[in-house]
Design a protein around this motif. Structure first.
Motif, short mmCIF file in Angstrom:
data_model
loop_
_atom_site.label_atom_id
_atom_site.label_comp_id
_atom_site.label_asym_id
_atom_site.label_seq_id
_atom_site.Cartn_x
_atom_site.Cartn_y
_atom_site.Cartn_z
N ALA A 1 47.46 45.08 34.83
CA ALA A 1 46.50 44.40 33.96
C ALA A 1 46.40 45.15 32.65
O ALA A 1 46.46 46.38 32.62
CB ALA A 1 45.14 44.32 34.63
N SER A 2 46.26 44.39 31.55
CA SER A 2 46.10 44.98 30.22
C SER A 2 45.06 44.18 29.47
O SER A 2 44.81 43.01 29.76
CB SER A 2 47.42 44.98 29.44
OG SER A 2 48.42 45.70 30.12
N ARG A 3 44.46 44.80 28.50
CA ARG A 3 43.48 44.13 27.66
C ARG A 3 44.11 42.88 27.03
O ARG A 3 45.22 42.93 26.50
CB ARG A 3 42.99 45.08 26.56
CG ARG A 3 41.97 44.46 25.60
CD ARG A 3 41.55 45.47 24.54
NE ARG A 3 40.73 44.84 23.51
CZ ARG A 3 39.42 44.69 23.59
NH1 ARG A 3 38.78 45.15 24.66
NH2 ARG A 3 38.74 44.10 22.62
N GLY A 4 43.40 41.76 27.09
CA GLY A 4 43.89 40.51 26.52
C GLY A 4 44.58 39.60 27.52
O GLY A 4 44.80 38.42 27.21
N ASP A 5 44.93 40.11 28.70
CA ASP A 5 45.53 39.24 29.72
C ASP A 5 44.52 38.19 30.18
O ASP A 5 43.30 38.41 30.16
CB ASP A 5 45.96 40.07 30.94
CG ASP A 5 47.18 40.92 30.65
OD1 ASP A 5 47.92 40.60 29.71
OD2 ASP A 5 47.39 41.93 31.36
N MET A 6 45.01 37.02 30.60
CA MET A 6 44.16 35.95 31.08
C MET A 6 43.85 36.16 32.56
O MET A 6 44.65 36.75 33.30
CB MET A 6 44.82 34.59 30.88
CG MET A 6 45.41 34.38 29.48
SD MET A 6 44.21 34.62 28.16
CE MET A 6 43.06 33.30 28.49
N VAL A 7 42.68 35.67 32.97
CA VAL A 7 42.28 35.78 34.37
C VAL A 7 41.83 34.40 34.86
O VAL A 7 40.97 33.78 34.24
CB VAL A 7 41.12 36.79 34.56
CG1 VAL A 7 40.99 37.20 36.02
CG2 VAL A 7 41.30 38.01 33.68
N ARG A 8 42.44 33.94 35.94
CA ARG A 8 42.13 32.61 36.46
C ARG A 8 41.87 32.69 37.97
O ARG A 8 42.50 33.49 38.67
CB ARG A 8 43.27 31.63 36.19
CG ARG A 8 43.61 31.48 34.71
CD ARG A 8 44.69 30.43 34.50
NE ARG A 8 45.12 30.35 33.12
CZ ARG A 8 44.48 29.71 32.16
NH1 ARG A 8 43.36 29.07 32.46
NH2 ARG A 8 44.93 29.68 30.93
N PRO A 9 40.96 31.85 38.48
CA PRO A 9 40.67 31.87 39.92
C PRO A 9 41.89 31.46 40.73
O PRO A 9 42.60 30.52 40.37
CB PRO A 9 39.52 30.86 40.08
CG PRO A 9 39.60 30.00 38.85
CD PRO A 9 40.13 30.86 37.76
N ALA A 10 42.11 32.18 41.82
CA ALA A 10 43.25 31.87 42.69
C ALA A 10 42.94 30.66 43.56
O ALA A 10 41.79 30.47 43.98
CB ALA A 10 43.57 33.08 43.57
N PRO A 11 43.93 29.83 43.85
CA PRO A 11 43.71 28.70 44.76
C PRO A 11 43.34 29.20 46.15
O PRO A 11 43.64 30.33 46.53
CB PRO A 11 45.07 27.98 44.78
CG PRO A 11 45.80 28.49 43.58
CD PRO A 11 45.30 29.87 43.32
N GLU A 12 42.67 28.35 46.91
CA GLU A 12 42.27 28.73 48.27
C GLU A 12 43.51 29.06 49.10
O GLU A 12 44.50 28.33 49.10
CB GLU A 12 41.50 27.58 48.92
CG GLU A 12 40.94 27.92 50.28
CD GLU A 12 40.11 26.78 50.86
OE1 GLU A 12 39.72 26.89 52.04
OE2 GLU A 12 39.86 25.79 50.14
N GLY A 13 43.46 30.18 49.80
CA GLY A 13 44.57 30.61 50.65
C GLY A 13 45.63 31.41 49.94
O GLY A 13 46.59 31.87 50.57
N TRP A 14 45.51 31.59 48.61
CA TRP A 14 46.50 32.33 47.84
C TRP A 14 46.39 33.83 48.11
O TRP A 14 45.29 34.36 48.31
CB TRP A 14 46.31 32.06 46.36
CG TRP A 14 47.34 32.69 45.45
CD1 TRP A 14 48.51 32.13 45.03
CD2 TRP A 14 47.28 33.98 44.83
NE1 TRP A 14 49.18 32.98 44.19
CE2 TRP A 14 48.45 34.13 44.06
CE3 TRP A 14 46.35 35.02 44.88
CZ2 TRP A 14 48.72 35.29 43.33
CZ3 TRP A 14 46.62 36.18 44.16
CH2 TRP A 14 47.78 36.30 43.39
N SER A 15 47.51 34.52 48.13
CA SER A 15 47.53 35.97 48.26
C SER A 15 48.59 36.52 47.33
O SER A 15 49.57 35.82 47.01
CB SER A 15 47.81 36.40 49.70
OG SER A 15 49.05 35.89 50.15
N PRO A 16 48.44 37.75 46.85
CA PRO A 16 49.41 38.32 45.90
C PRO A 16 50.81 38.34 46.50
O PRO A 16 51.00 38.76 47.65
CB PRO A 16 48.88 39.75 45.67
CG PRO A 16 47.44 39.68 46.00
CD PRO A 16 47.32 38.67 47.11
N PRO A 17 51.81 37.85 45.77
CA PRO A 17 53.19 37.86 46.30
C PRO A 17 53.75 39.27 46.37
O PRO A 17 53.25 40.20 45.73
CB PRO A 17 53.95 37.02 45.26
CG PRO A 17 53.16 37.16 44.00
CD PRO A 17 51.73 37.26 44.42
#
Length: 205
Positions: free
Chosen positions: A182-198
């Protein structure tokens, strides 16, 4: 034609699926009637920029609720349905879901600071964020321009990480980095239900 004074974004939902099922069972010996009602509503939604007429995003919202009522036949009112409160609660849930999608399209959250594995971004209480949620970090790239109209349709975005929300304050939200960077200025969006980091995300230390 879409311009409305003071309104930049507009959500246009359409009902594409509706199911209302009520199962009733009557117990003659004890003069009681039990009803179980399930309602499902599916909405297709377009989020429009009223200043340009460009569709910012299309999305779907599905709301399903079940309620039961157990009543004494002698005291049971006529002409009413004790499970009609389902419709009110579903309308509120669908409206909240639509409002959150419009907020995410019109004013996406962005990272303000990163300290070790703690990420702070500009979305607070009342901004469709809650502790325990997982949000996806994306890096915004070049603008995507329609070659025919010259309109900017969005931006090229690449998922780079994920954060688990730990604290929600009045104007800010903080979360722990659980994968990627993560870096300053990156966008943040809610993850879909059931999503997990790949697995392609490096595990945060």
């Amino acid at each position: 034609a879409l311009k409305v004074a003071g309104v930049e974004w507009m959500a246009v939902p359409r009902i594409i699926d509706f199911e209302d099922i009520t199962r009733t069972r009557r117990f003659e010996g004890i003069e009681r009637t039990v009803e179980r009602r399930t309602i499902r509503v599916g909405l297709a939604m377009q989020i429009l920029n009223t200043t340009t007429g460009v569709v910012g995003e299309t999305a779907s919202v599905v709301v399903e609720r079940t309620d039961s009522a157990d009543e004494n036949d002698r005291a049971r009112p006529t002409g009413g349905d004790s499970t009609n409160r389902l419709l009110d609660s579903m309308a509120l849930e669908a409206a909240d879901a639509i409002a959150c999608r419009v907020l995410d399209v019109a004013y996406p959250a962005s990272v303000l600071a990163v300290t070790n594995d703690l990420v702070t971004f500009n979305r607070g209480d009342g901004g469709c964020v809650a502790t325990g949620q997982t949000w996806i970090l994306t890096h915004r790239g070049a603008a995507l321009v329609d070659p025919d109209t010259g309109e900017t349709l969005g931006f090229d975005e690449q998922q780079i990480g994920a954060v688990k929300i730990t604290t929600v304050s009045a104007k800010l939200t903080r979360g722990r980095l659980i994968g990627g960077t993560a870096s300053r200025g990156d966008m943040v969006r809610p993850a879909p239900e059931g999503w997990s980091p790949p697995t392609s995300f490096a595990t945060a230390s």
